[in-house]
Scaffold this motif. Structure first.
Motif, PDB file in Angstrom:
ATOM      1  N   HIS A  38      -7.444  -2.554  -3.110  1.00 55.92           N
ATOM      2  CA  HIS A  38      -6.852  -2.105  -1.848  1.00 55.92           C
ATOM      3  C   HIS A  38      -5.574  -1.326  -2.137  1.00 55.92           C
ATOM      4  O   HIS A  38      -4.668  -1.830  -2.802  1.00 55.92           O
ATOM      5  N   CYS A  39      -5.552  -0.105  -1.636  1.00 54.52           N
ATOM      6  CA  CYS A  39      -4.396   0.769  -1.861  1.00 54.52           C
ATOM      7  C   CYS A  39      -3.775   1.115  -0.512  1.00 54.52           C
ATOM      8  O   CYS A  39      -4.493   1.401   0.446  1.00 54.52           O
ATOM      9  N   GLY A  40      -2.455   1.071  -0.454  1.00 55.81           N
ATOM     10  CA  GLY A  40      -1.750   1.375   0.788  1.00 55.81           C
ATOM     11  C   GLY A  40      -2.072   2.772   1.283  1.00 55.81           C
ATOM     12  O   GLY A  40      -2.152   3.008   2.490  1.00 55.81           O
ATOM     13  N   ASP A  41      -2.324   3.677   0.375  1.00 59.54           N
ATOM     14  CA  ASP A  41      -2.598   5.058   0.773  1.00 59.54           C
ATOM     15  C   ASP A  41      -4.081   5.353   0.902  1.00 59.54           C
ATOM     16  O   ASP A  41      -4.509   6.042   1.812  1.00 59.54           O
ATOM     17  N   CYS A  42      -4.870   4.857  -0.046  1.00 52.72           N
ATOM     18  CA  CYS A  42      -6.287   5.255  -0.102  1.00 52.72           C
ATOM     19  C   CYS A  42      -7.215   4.254   0.595  1.00 52.72           C
ATOM     20  O   CYS A  42      -8.398   4.535   0.740  1.00 52.72           O
ATOM     21  N   GLY A  43      -6.686   3.088   0.961  1.00 51.78           N
ATOM     22  CA  GLY A  43      -7.555   2.101   1.601  1.00 51.78           C
ATOM     23  C   GLY A  43      -8.405   1.375   0.573  1.00 51.78           C
ATOM     24  O   GLY A  43      -7.936   1.062  -0.522  1.00 51.78           O
ATOM     25  N   ASP A  60      -3.137  -0.642 -10.678  1.00 50.46           N
ATOM     26  CA  ASP A  60      -2.857   0.683 -10.130  1.00 50.46           C
ATOM     27  C   ASP A  60      -4.096   1.184  -9.415  1.00 50.46           C
ATOM     28  O   ASP A  60      -5.223   0.908  -9.838  1.00 50.46           O
ATOM     29  N   CYS A  61      -3.865   1.924  -8.358  1.00 47.77           N
ATOM     30  CA  CYS A  61      -4.989   2.467  -7.605  1.00 47.77           C
ATOM     31  C   CYS A  61      -5.758   3.444  -8.487  1.00 47.77           C
ATOM     32  O   CYS A  61      -5.165   4.359  -9.064  1.00 47.77           O
ATOM     33  N   PRO A  62      -7.072   3.269  -8.591  1.00 40.74           N
ATOM     34  CA  PRO A  62      -7.860   4.163  -9.458  1.00 40.74           C
ATOM     35  C   PRO A  62      -7.862   5.607  -8.932  1.00 40.74           C
ATOM     36  O   PRO A  62      -8.127   6.534  -9.686  1.00 40.74           O
ATOM     37  N   LYS A  63      -7.525   5.765  -7.661  1.00 41.00           N
ATOM     38  CA  LYS A  63      -7.576   7.103  -7.072  1.00 41.00           C
ATOM     39  C   LYS A  63      -6.237   7.825  -7.212  1.00 41.00           C
ATOM     40  O   LYS A  63      -6.171   8.929  -7.731  1.00 41.00           O
ATOM     41  N   CYS A  64      -5.150   7.166  -6.730  1.00 43.24           N
ATOM     42  CA  CYS A  64      -3.858   7.861  -6.684  1.00 43.24           C
ATOM     43  C   CYS A  64      -2.862   7.323  -7.701  1.00 43.24           C
ATOM     44  O   CYS A  64      -1.784   7.896  -7.870  1.00 43.24           O
ATOM     45  N   GLY A  65      -3.183   6.210  -8.347  1.00 45.03           N
ATOM     46  CA  GLY A  65      -2.315   5.686  -9.399  1.00 45.03           C
ATOM     47  C   GLY A  65      -1.154   4.839  -8.908  1.00 45.03           C
ATOM     48  O   GLY A  65      -0.421   4.262  -9.705  1.00 45.03           O
TER      49      GLY A  65
HETATM   50 ZN    ZN Z   1      -4.454   5.028  -3.809  1.00 45.43          ZN
END
Ligand code: ZN
Ligand code: ANZ
Length: 875
Positions: A453-458, A494-499
């Protein structure tokens, strides 16, 4: 010659090690050979096998060995359904790690299963808690997620306000947390689910193709999915509804009863109820009370029907002057239909109880046509029992006289045409009881859900090359709640998408997920991907699945769903719909119960018996006091009526346990485990062993050619042998093991009897009979059969021998029974060789005492013989 006893425990170990060293039951994918996949439901590694396992695995083993002998390439694997609460509980109670506890249990149970002599390809073994297994399950989850078959939605959980944790249903005892004792609350929480409802129709439809499943299991599945055809009906609300609502939609399967409606009811969590609660504290208090009661179907069904009038008023769709009250009621579920109903008390038991409690009208609108039956139905309604059967409409205006089905259609047609606020009042709707499968568990010992779960990417899927998401080994189990949640580092990634810093999902999967595809993984447990296509195409579906009826619903339904979902996600051939071509549900192992003088349960090993039948008495060994012999019940720890498979195997041997399990009752029924029964099986084993000794001197040597002349005794024995061979094969195939066992007892009796006779070629027929007998007991008592096979002079493995060919010609009975008449009147019958000549039959008929008497000395004028049918003596 003093016959030495067969030492089962010792010889069994020997043969087990021979099978193991030769890799006798290793299986490879070989498309050139016909395949047979035999599977028993894999065990939970609780620590020890019980008699239910012994029965289950024996049955599968007999079939697997038999199919192997019939030339099939047989897949018969074993593994461990190894995630779940008991390991975590053990960790909490005993300061051990769930993995340590689980793998120790697996080692112990594996040794026990090996001691049963099962023909299993152990090279395929895995436990669902192995990262090498759950890694692939995470991959399946991600591919299902990509197809929209896995998703997150808000749903209710049991919340323990003291321990501050979510509880599994089995941790809620009488509405309280098992550990804190606090009153459990229902809370909404985002949870993962599989979209099983996507296949609801297909899961019902395809039940029709499962002709090798027990009828009762198909019915249970169908009821669970619960397809109902009904109608959505919109009711207009009078002006003052609290949230400004102007209408209320209900789901009904009985629109025909609309003229018997007397109230509407909504679930406590229905939006209209929530609005009413805000405006009215009494409604709020009542709704809160309902929530505390919980939402399990059982509690709702059994609880007293209660409600509260919201003051909201609805208008009948067929009569603008007909006003009905809207209640919040405790028996309406929010997640079925629309969470709202119209109540027709005369024809629904819940509604009638409700109506009587709140003084609402009860108007019968359906009644039997027969006058007497009608009077009875109406009297019963008046007394408080709803009439729910078929009949014809009454008190229903334009529908009067129609049957229920016609009335359904008539009213549906009319309401579909009528309008409310410019839209049709009603539309036809198919509803399913089946809900999407909530798989989130707030536990440690399960397969982690591979989402971040990422605050930015969901929601971000864990990239496939980062699988498995492994459970951290250093979790602490000393506090309540989910150890993954409070682990200091594990969840932070770390978010796999945005880091950017993000967190792992800490829910793990319901253990039913693990068992929903293990049978697929067995087809190639070492594949790099979840499934090796070629292996799966070759081996699936499972040809025979065997297990307990307790899995008749969830496990089988989830596996059927997974097979479809894996097809959609590209992991199985989408043409494969059904995982288990044939299903067999075996009965339980039951045993007498015993109690001491002061009422405590006693183990069977704690009592001694004297006498038999009516005079049978039990004594508690340690005290010498009389013990009570109780009813026969399913073996259970609580009643202590347990027999330890290890004790039986050490004392009598595995073959004996297997034989008795198979012999005593049809496999679908319960089998009563008795000491006398096992002892009887043990005696049969020794008898067979002695028989082998005796025929050593009486039977022809191994490999002797069939003699030209076989006398009648030799032929009779040959016929018995061939007939048994034929029927035993068919009975094993049909899982009628007890019948096969009975036939083998019979053949062994015939062999014993033949030992005392003399006839041309009998020595040869004896050799054939005993060799076949040994081969036929092979699937059931595999160790004894190997030992006998060696004693018969072979140095091959019996397990590798093909099933003997049946000589069809010998199955045809070569005798016929024909009627004998004198002057057209039946006097007797005669059994002669099928090939008997007319003259022979005539002579035999005239010698019959009954014929001689009937002729009364008159001369015989003519004898008419219709071969194989009738003889008529004319005198
Ligand atoms: Zn992210
Ligand atoms: C009016 C009626 C009259 C009903 C009658 C039954 C008998 P199945 O067959 O299981 O689908 N119902 C609908 N939604 C409900 C909910 N959320 N909670 C509790 N009960 C609900 O059952 C459908 C019937 O169950 C519906 O048909 C509805 O009551 C009730 F003589 O409507 B019936």
């Amino acid at each position: 010659m003093a016959a030495e006893r067969y030492n089962a425990p010792e010889r069994e170990q020997h043969w087990q090690s021979v099978w193991e060293s030769r890799g006798a039951f290793r299986t490879t994918t070989d498309p050139a050979k016909p395949k047979c996949y035999v599977l028993e439901m894999f065990p939970y590694p609780s620590g020890r096998i019980h008699m239910g396992h012994v029965r289950n695995y024996t049955m599968g083993d007999v079939l697997a060995r038999y199919k192997r002998a019939r030339g099939f390439n047989v897949l018969h694997p074993m593994g461990w359904d190894a995630f779940g609460m008991p390991a975590e509980n053990a960790a909490m109670e005993r300061q051990t790690h769930p993995a340590k506890w689980t793998y120790a249990n697996i080692a112990a149970m594996k040794a026990q299963l090996k001691s049963m002599g099962l023909a299993i390809d152990w090279t395929r073994e895995f436990a669902t808690c192995d990262p090498s297994y759950y890694r692939h399950q995470q991959r399946l989850f991600l591919d299902m997620y990509a197809k929209g078959l896995a998703y997150r939605r808000s749903s209710k959980v049991n919340w323990d306000p003291v321990d501050q944790t979510v509880l599994a249903n089995e941790q809620v005892i009488d509405g309280r947390g098992w550990r804190s004792g606090a009153l459990v609350e229902q809370r909404e929480r985002l949870q993962w689910a599989f979209k099983i409802t996507e296949f609801a129709d297909d899961l019902i439809e395809a039940l029709g193709t499962l002709d090798k499943w027990p009828e009762k299991v198909r019915v249970m599945q169908e009821n669970w999915i619960g397809r109902s055809e009904g109608l959505l009906i919109r009711w207009a609300l009078d002006g003052a509804a609290p949230n400004g609502a102007t209408e209320l939609e209900v789901f009904t399967t009985r629109p025909d009863t609309l003229y018997g409606a007397s109230f509407l009811a909504i679930a406590p969590d229905h939006p209209l109820a929530l609005a009413a609660a805000e405006a009215n504290p009494a409604v709020a208090a009542f709704s809160e009370e309902c929530r505390r009661m919980g939402t399990s179907l059982a509690t709702i069904e059994s609880a007293e029907k209660k409600g509260i009038d919201t003051g909201i008023v609805a208008t009948h769709p067929l009569d603008p002057n007909w006003k009905l009250p809207v209640y919040v009621a405790n028996f309406i579920l929010m997640d079925y239909g629309t969470g709202a109903i119209f109540g027709c008390p005369a024809h629904d038991q819940r509604d009638i109880e409700f109506a009587r409690a709140y003084g609402l009208p009860v108007v019968p609108v359906v009644a039997p046509t027969d006058a007497k039956a009608r009077a009875r139905a109406i009297a019963e309604i008046e007394a408080g029992t709803a009439y729910v059967d078929d009949g014809v409409m009454i008190n229903s205006q334009f529908m009067d006289g129609l049957d229920v089905k016609a009335a359904f259609n008539a009213i549906a047609d009319r309401l579909e045409k009528a309008t409310l606020a410019g839209k049709p009042v009603a539309k036809r709707k198919i509803n399913y009881r089946l809900r999407d499968w909530g798989i989130s568990r707030q536990r440690y010992w399960g397969c982690p859900i591979p989402i971040i779960h990422c605050g930015d990417c969901g929601e971000v899927p864990v990239p496939v090359d980062q699988l498995p998401v492994k459970l951290p080994e250093d979790a602490s189990f000393s506090e309540p709640g989910n150890p993954l949640d409070r682990h200091p580092t594990w969840r932070h990634v770390d978010c796999p998408k945005c880091g950017k810093p993000a967190t792992r999902e800490t829910d793990t999967m319901d253990t039913f997920v693990d068992s929903s595809w293990y049978f697929v993984r067995f087809t190639d447990p070492n594949a790099d991907t979840p499934v090796d296509q070629a292996a799966a195409d070759y081996w699936l579906p499972v040809d025979q699945y065997i297990g307990g009826i307790e899995h008749a619903i969830l496990h089988l339904l989830y596996s059927r769903f997974f097979t479809r979902a894996m097809g959609v996600a590209g992991h199985l051939n989408p043409k494969l719909k059904e995982p288990f071509a044939a299903l067999f549900t075996q009965g339980m192992v039951v045993h007498e119960t015993y109690k001491s003088a002061d009422g405590a349960w006693l183990l069977p090993t704690e009592v001694r018996f004297e006498g038999e039948g009516d005079t049978r008495r039990a004594t508690e060994i340690s005290t010498g006091k009389p013990a009570q012999i109780g009813s026969i019940e399913k073996m259970s720890k609580s009643k202590k009526n347990l027999v330890d498979p290890d004790d039986i195997i050490q004392h009598y041997g595995a073959d004996c346990a297997r034989w008795f399990m198979l012999s005593d009752s049809p496999p679908e029924r319960d089998v009563i485990w008795t000491e006398a029964g096992v002892a009887g099986a043990g005696r049969f084993i020794q008898r067979l062993w002695r028989l082998l000794g005796e025929i050593e001197t009486k039977a022809a040597p191994k490999g002797t050619a069939r003699p030209a002349e076989l006398g009648p005794e030799a032929m009779a024995l040959r016929r018995a042998t061939q007939k048994t061979l034929d029927t035993v094969g068919r009975n094993i195939e049909g899982l009628r093991f007890n019948v096969a066992v009975a036939q083998l007892y019979e053949l062994s009796n015939e062999v014993s009897a033949a030992l005392g006779k003399a006839d041309a070629g009998l020595d040869w027929a004896l050799r054939e009979a005993v060799e076949h007998l040994v081969q036929m007991i092979g699937p059931m008592m595999p160790h004894l059969a190997e030992e006998c096979w060696a004693r018969l002079g072979y140095n091959t493995l019996l397990a590798d021998q093909p099933w003997p060919q049946v000589e069809g010609a010998l199955l045809v009975d070569d005798h016929v029974t024909i009627a004998v008449q004198v002057n057209g009147k039946r006097r007797d019958e005669l059994t002669v060789a099928r090939s008997a000549a007319k003259e022979e039959i005539e002579a035999a008929a005239l010698k019959l005492e009954s014929v001689v008497r009937a002729i009364e000395g008159r001369p015989v004028r003519k004898v008419i013989v219709v071969p194989q049918r009738i003889v008529n003596v004319v005198a």
